[in-house]
Design an enzyme around this catalytic site. Structure first.
Site, short mmCIF file in Angstrom:
data_model
loop_
_atom_site.label_atom_id
_atom_site.label_comp_id
_atom_site.label_asym_id
_atom_site.label_seq_id
_atom_site.Cartn_x
_atom_site.Cartn_y
_atom_site.Cartn_z
N TYR A 1 -16.61 -1.53 5.19
CA TYR A 1 -16.85 -2.27 6.44
C TYR A 1 -15.61 -3.08 6.84
O TYR A 1 -15.20 -3.09 8.01
CB TYR A 1 -18.06 -3.18 6.19
CG TYR A 1 -18.55 -3.98 7.36
CD1 TYR A 1 -19.12 -3.37 8.46
CD2 TYR A 1 -18.48 -5.38 7.33
CE1 TYR A 1 -19.61 -4.14 9.52
CE2 TYR A 1 -18.97 -6.14 8.38
CZ TYR A 1 -19.53 -5.51 9.47
OH TYR A 1 -20.01 -6.27 10.51
N LYS B 1 -13.47 -2.78 10.18
CA LYS B 1 -13.42 -3.93 11.09
C LYS B 1 -12.00 -4.47 11.26
O LYS B 1 -11.61 -4.89 12.37
CB LYS B 1 -14.36 -5.03 10.61
CG LYS B 1 -15.85 -4.68 10.74
CD LYS B 1 -16.19 -4.23 12.15
CE LYS B 1 -17.64 -4.44 12.54
NZ LYS B 1 -17.93 -3.88 13.88
#
Ligand SMILES: NC(=O)c1ccc[n+]([C@@H]2O[C@H](COP(=O)([O-])OP(=O)(O)OC[C@H]3O[C@@H](n4cnc5c(N)ncnc54)[C@H](O)[C@@H]3O)[C@@H](O)[C@H]2O)c1
Length: 291
Positions: free
Chosen positions: A159, A163
């Site tokens: 993640y 991101k």
């Protein structure tokens, strides 16, 4: 061409995306609410229409390049063009690096990183074509990063990679799209949603009414609506960290300090250690200086 400005919100059926779709509709946008499956996007469209707004469902999967081209085409066919894209769709597959499965890495990179590129690419091509045809484009692209990607959080290497990639992507897109009349900004939200309820319960034990109020997605939606509104046309290339009523600018990497390498390896060791000591410390998950 419709009098309303047109916005696409990916992952608009739940959580933050739902709040963005409702806020953008209230601010006078025709909103295409994109989400997977039957249900979530339809409910948001019904809510917008019940309040007198204009909205349309899209069930396109943001990981699918051709499907997101159809999504931009839908905006053109139904509303005469596209003005705002909020690339928001997201999933979590948390696992420590040593335990992470290949599919957990691939799925997260696909939805966040590729799913930002796909819709942004087709929207950028639409805006470039309009700009070259002499249209006065006033486009907005909002991307979504996370404190995890900006500051680092254990168990989220997939993640955080996606991101942090989106934050870097935003800086490039802001420079490339400015000549076409498009501003590009990134938000790092904090809100209580389906995505965060379980981890919040784990960390905080219980979620008090005060926390619920602080973590209401509408705090983030206010800033997103501002970024998409007439007053923020000149704002581009920024990363906003929004934690309920508290909002700030997440400043980027800096080359600080820098020096010329000495010939001697012992001196290099000393100089590198001095530079590390003099460099501003990395921020913690609150975005504050560590130590
Ligand atoms: N909630 C937070 O505190 C927080 C913090 C940092 C970042 N974010 C980011 O904000 C965004 C929204 O998260 P949320 O908390 O509202 O989560 P959420 O789960 O409530 O909503 C995300 C939506 O995206 C949709 N989606 C997933 N894959 C999709 C796909 N392939 N195509 C289209 N739609 C898809 C889901 O169906 C869901 O409705 C995400 O990018 C998330 O990473 C949220």
């Amino acid at each position: 061409m419709s009098a309303l400005r047109t916005a696409v919100v990916t992952g608009g059926g739940r959580g933050l995306g739902r709040a963005y779709a409702i806020a953008l509709a209230a601010a006078g946008h025709a909103v295409i609410v994109n989400d997977l499956g039957d249900g979530p996007a339809d409910a948001v469209v019904a809510e917008i229409e019940a309040a007198g707004g204009t909205a349309l469902v899209s069930r396109h999967d943001v990981t699918d390049f051709a499907a997101t081209a159809e999504l931009v085409e839908l905006a053109v066919e139904r509303f005469g063009g596209l003005d705002v894209v909020v690339a928001n769709a997201g999933i979590l597959r948390d696992r420590t690096l040593a335990a992470m499965a290949e599919s957990e890495w691939d799925d997260v990179i696909a939805v966040h990183l590729k799913g930002t590129f796909t819709i942004a690419h087709h929207a950028a091509a639409h805006w470039r074509a309009r700009s070259k045809a002499g249209d006065a484009v006033d486009g907005r692209l909002i991307t979504t990063t996370s404190a995890s990607g900006l500051y680092g959080n254990i168990g989220q290497s997939n993640y955080a990679a996606a991101k942090a990639g989106i934050a870097g992507f935003t800086l490039v897109a802001a420079q490339e799209l400015r000549p076409y009349g498009v501003s590009v900004n990134c938000v790092a939200p904090s809100a209580l949603t389906r995505l965060t309820e379980a981890p919040l319960l784990r960390y905080e034990g219980a979620i008090t009414d005060r926390r619920r109020e602080e973590l209401d997605p509408n705090w983030v939606a206010r800033v997103v609506a501002w970024l998409c509104g007439p007053g923020a046309r000149d704002v581009t290339g920024q990363v906003f960290d929004i934690r309920g009523p508290r909002v700030g600018i997440a400043s980027g990497w800096r080359l600080e300090p820098a020096f010329t390498q000495p010939d001697d390896l012992d001196e290099l060791d000393q100089a590198l250690r001095s530079a590390i000591a003099a460099a501003p410390p990395a921020a913690d998950m609150e975005g504050q200086r560590n130590g």
